[in-house]
Design a protein around this motif. Structure first.
Motif, PDB file in Angstrom:
ATOM      1  N   ALA A  67      12.045   1.540  14.377  1.00  0.00           N
ATOM      2  CA  ALA A  67      12.816   1.981  13.217  1.00  0.00           C
ATOM      3  C   ALA A  67      12.214   1.454  11.921  1.00  0.00           C
ATOM      4  CB  ALA A  67      14.269   1.506  13.356  1.00  0.00           C
ATOM      5  N   ILE A  68      11.663   0.240  11.957  1.00  0.00           N
ATOM      6  CA  ILE A  68      11.006  -0.328  10.771  1.00  0.00           C
ATOM      7  C   ILE A  68       9.764   0.493  10.407  1.00  0.00           C
ATOM      8  CG2 ILE A  68       9.731  -2.336   9.913  1.00  0.00           C
ATOM      9  CD1 ILE A  68      11.653  -4.071  11.625  1.00  0.00           C
ATOM     10  N   VAL A  69       8.973   0.826  11.426  1.00  0.00           N
ATOM     11  CA  VAL A  69       7.774   1.632  11.180  1.00  0.00           C
ATOM     12  C   VAL A  69       8.165   2.999  10.611  1.00  0.00           C
ATOM     13  CG1 VAL A  69       5.796   2.780  12.250  1.00  0.00           C
ATOM     14  CG2 VAL A  69       6.429   0.451  12.962  1.00  0.00           C
ATOM     15  N   ASP A  70       9.173   3.617  11.181  1.00  0.00           N
ATOM     16  CA  ASP A  70       9.621   4.927  10.696  1.00  0.00           C
ATOM     17  C   ASP A  70      10.087   4.851   9.243  1.00  0.00           C
ATOM     18  OD1 ASP A  70       9.080   6.029  13.157  1.00  0.00           O
ATOM     19  OD2 ASP A  70      11.167   5.976  13.859  1.00  0.00           O
ATOM     20  N   ALA A  71      10.802   3.756   8.905  1.00  0.00           N
ATOM     21  CA  ALA A  71      11.277   3.595   7.527  1.00  0.00           C
ATOM     22  C   ALA A  71      10.108   3.451   6.567  1.00  0.00           C
ATOM     23  CB  ALA A  71      12.198   2.380   7.430  1.00  0.00           C
ATOM     24  N   ALA A  72       9.068   2.696   6.986  1.00  0.00           N
ATOM     25  CA  ALA A  72       7.892   2.526   6.128  1.00  0.00           C
ATOM     26  C   ALA A  72       7.146   3.860   5.959  1.00  0.00           C
ATOM     27  CB  ALA A  72       6.970   1.465   6.719  1.00  0.00           C
ATOM     28  N   LYS A  73       6.965   4.582   7.064  1.00  0.00           N
ATOM     29  CA  LYS A  73       6.258   5.865   7.005  1.00  0.00           C
ATOM     30  C   LYS A  73       7.014   6.892   6.172  1.00  0.00           C
ATOM     31  CE  LYS A  73       3.638   5.640  11.347  1.00  0.00           C
ATOM     32  NZ  LYS A  73       3.410   6.282  12.671  1.00  0.00           N
ATOM     33  N   SER A  74       8.327   6.766   6.119  1.00  0.00           N
ATOM     34  CA  SER A  74       9.127   7.733   5.352  1.00  0.00           C
ATOM     35  C   SER A  74       8.823   7.661   3.862  1.00  0.00           C
ATOM     36  CB  SER A  74      10.619   7.492   5.583  1.00  0.00           C
ATOM     37  OG  SER A  74      11.060   6.297   4.932  1.00  0.00           O
ATOM     38  N   PRO A  82      -4.081 -12.497   2.151  1.00  0.00           N
ATOM     39  CA  PRO A  82      -3.713 -13.276   0.956  1.00  0.00           C
ATOM     40  C   PRO A  82      -3.278 -12.352  -0.191  1.00  0.00           C
ATOM     41  CG  PRO A  82      -5.687 -14.190   1.943  1.00  0.00           C
ATOM     42  CD  PRO A  82      -5.408 -12.910   2.683  1.00  0.00           C
ATOM     43  N   GLY A  83      -2.007 -12.450  -0.595  1.00  0.00           N
ATOM     44  CA  GLY A  83      -1.492 -11.643  -1.693  1.00  0.00           C
ATOM     45  C   GLY A  83      -1.091 -10.231  -1.327  1.00  0.00           C
ATOM     46  N   HIS A  84      -1.105  -9.895  -0.037  1.00  0.00           N
ATOM     47  CA  HIS A  84      -0.789  -8.519   0.341  1.00  0.00           C
ATOM     48  C   HIS A  84      -0.151  -8.477   1.731  1.00  0.00           C
ATOM     49  CE1 HIS A  84      -1.078  -4.180   0.115  1.00  0.00           C
ATOM     50  NE2 HIS A  84      -1.675  -4.132   1.303  1.00  0.00           N
ATOM     51  N   VAL A  85       0.796  -7.534   1.923  1.00  0.00           N
ATOM     52  CA  VAL A  85       1.442  -7.358   3.220  1.00  0.00           C
ATOM     53  C   VAL A  85       1.639  -5.878   3.514  1.00  0.00           C
ATOM     54  CG1 VAL A  85       2.701  -9.569   3.357  1.00  0.00           C
ATOM     55  CG2 VAL A  85       3.700  -7.630   2.092  1.00  0.00           C
ATOM     56  N   GLY A  86       1.806  -5.575   4.792  1.00  0.00           N
ATOM     57  CA  GLY A  86       2.106  -4.224   5.221  1.00  0.00           C
ATOM     58  C   GLY A  86       2.879  -4.271   6.537  1.00  0.00           C
ATOM     59  N   ILE A  87       3.233  -3.115   7.067  1.00  0.00           N
ATOM     60  CA  ILE A  87       3.959  -2.998   8.323  1.00  0.00           C
ATOM     61  C   ILE A  87       2.999  -2.569   9.425  1.00  0.00           C
ATOM     62  CG2 ILE A  87       5.796  -1.786   9.569  1.00  0.00           C
ATOM     63  CD1 ILE A  87       6.894  -3.614   7.437  1.00  0.00           C
ATOM     64  N   TYR A  88       2.957  -3.359  10.517  1.00  0.00           N
ATOM     65  CA  TYR A  88       2.092  -3.003  11.635  1.00  0.00           C
ATOM     66  C   TYR A  88       2.668  -1.779  12.344  1.00  0.00           C
ATOM     67  CZ  TYR A  88      -0.688  -3.399  15.897  1.00  0.00           C
ATOM     68  OH  TYR A  88      -1.561  -3.148  16.945  1.00  0.00           O
ATOM     69  N   ALA A  89       1.845  -0.732  12.478  1.00  0.00           N
ATOM     70  CA  ALA A  89       2.289   0.524  13.080  1.00  0.00           C
ATOM     71  C   ALA A  89       1.798   0.687  14.508  1.00  0.00           C
ATOM     72  CB  ALA A  89       1.805   1.708  12.234  1.00  0.00           C
ATOM     73  N   GLY A  90       1.055  -0.300  15.021  1.00  0.00           N
ATOM     74  CA  GLY A  90       0.475  -0.198  16.349  1.00  0.00           C
ATOM     75  C   GLY A  90      -0.885   0.469  16.296  1.00  0.00           C
ATOM     76  N   ASN A  91      -1.653   0.322  17.383  1.00  0.00           N
ATOM     77  CA  ASN A  91      -2.979   0.949  17.487  1.00  0.00           C
ATOM     78  C   ASN A  91      -3.885   0.595  16.311  1.00  0.00           C
ATOM     79  OD1 ASN A  91      -2.286   2.353  19.922  1.00  0.00           O
ATOM     80  ND2 ASN A  91      -1.196   3.875  18.678  1.00  0.00           N
TER      81      ASN A  91
END
Length: 267
Positions: free
Chosen positions: A161-168, A230-239
């Motif tokens: 659900a977190i990945v889907d929210a980020a992709k949205s 360092p200074g950046h983040v994202g959501i791991y989507a797999g693969n």
């Protein structure tokens, strides 16, 4: 000469002939005529018994006070921040209660101190976990009764659900300092938004988000975890993919992970 009669009835007191007609009252109210007391002693005793208050019967009930218990019925530990020395609050109280359910004897005071850390380490050693005194996803799952059961299933669903929210939000422009998709998103604004959709709150900044979770290896990472540079983040989507918002891409995109980032879990 007439002689006085000296014969008396045995056991009877003599009442003087010249006794006053008015009866003399004793303090108890009985009338006295000469030396004869009018009224039954039994009657007086009965009246006295009726007027005296009855003494309470001795109690046979004993009240005992049990010593304060260090054990508290525990609820499942919720996923969230890693618990470690120095942390305080209801999440630590829940941890202490869970440890007590597994044989520890901790005071449930909400303070992660030396005794709580020792109890965590003992639990980890007894259950084949990494012994570090910190309560992350694996230790939390074991305390909840299953590291691969319903808890993991729920976390997997949450991660998707977190990945889907980020992709949205793909295509939303990059805007430094913004957490509102309507005005654009910066990197930590995107991750915070995605987690908020599943009811989880993250620290505001990329550094805070990296420090607030549990650092894990790439092999342990699951969709929905945080990828941190360092200074950046994202959501791991797999693969080996990440969903992030960056100025170099102009906004939110999904792309291949580069370099050697750190993976952080809030499971």
């Amino acid at each position: 000469m007439a002689q006085k009669n000296t014969h008396r009835a045995a056991g009877r007191a003599v009442t003087p002939i010249n006794a006053p007609s008015a009866a003399i009252r004793t303090a108890s109210g009985a009338a006295v005529l000469g030396s004869v007391i009018v009224g039954s002693a039994f009657t007086m005793q009965g009246a006295s018994a009726q007027s005296a208050p009855a003494a309470p019967a001795p109690s046979t009930h004993t009240v005992s006070q049990a010593a304060p218990s260090t054990k508290s019925a525990s609820a499942p530990l919720n996923a969230g921040h890693t618990l470690h020395s120095g942390v305080r609050g209801e999440s630590v109280s829940a941890l202490q209660a869970a440890l007590n359910d597994h044989g520890s004897k901790l005071a449930v005071d909400g303070v992660f101190g030396h005794k709580t850390k020792s109890a965590v380490r003992d639990f980890q050693a007894s259950n084949g976990l990494r012994v570090d005194g910190r309560v992350g996803p694996e230790t939390r799952g074991a305390l909840n009764g299953s590291s691969n059961g319903s808890s993991s299933s729920s976390e997997s669903t949450s991660g998707s659900a977190i990945v889907d929210a980020a992709k949205s939000q793909t295509g939303v422009r990059y805007n430094w300092g913004s957490t509102d998709p309507g005005n654009g998103l910066d990197c930590s604004g995107l991750t915070g938004y995605a987690y908020k959709q599943v009811g989880k709150s993250l620290p505001r900044t990329s550094g805070g988000q990296a420090a607030g979770g549990t650092t894990i290896s790439k092999s342990q990472a699951q969709p929905g975890d945080i990828v941190h540079w360092p200074g950046h983040v994202g959501i791991y989507a797999g693969n080996n993919k990440v969903v992030d918002s960056s100025p170099s891409q102009g906004g939110v995109t999904e792309r291949t992970i580069w370099g050697n980032p750190t993976f952080v879990s809030y499971r």
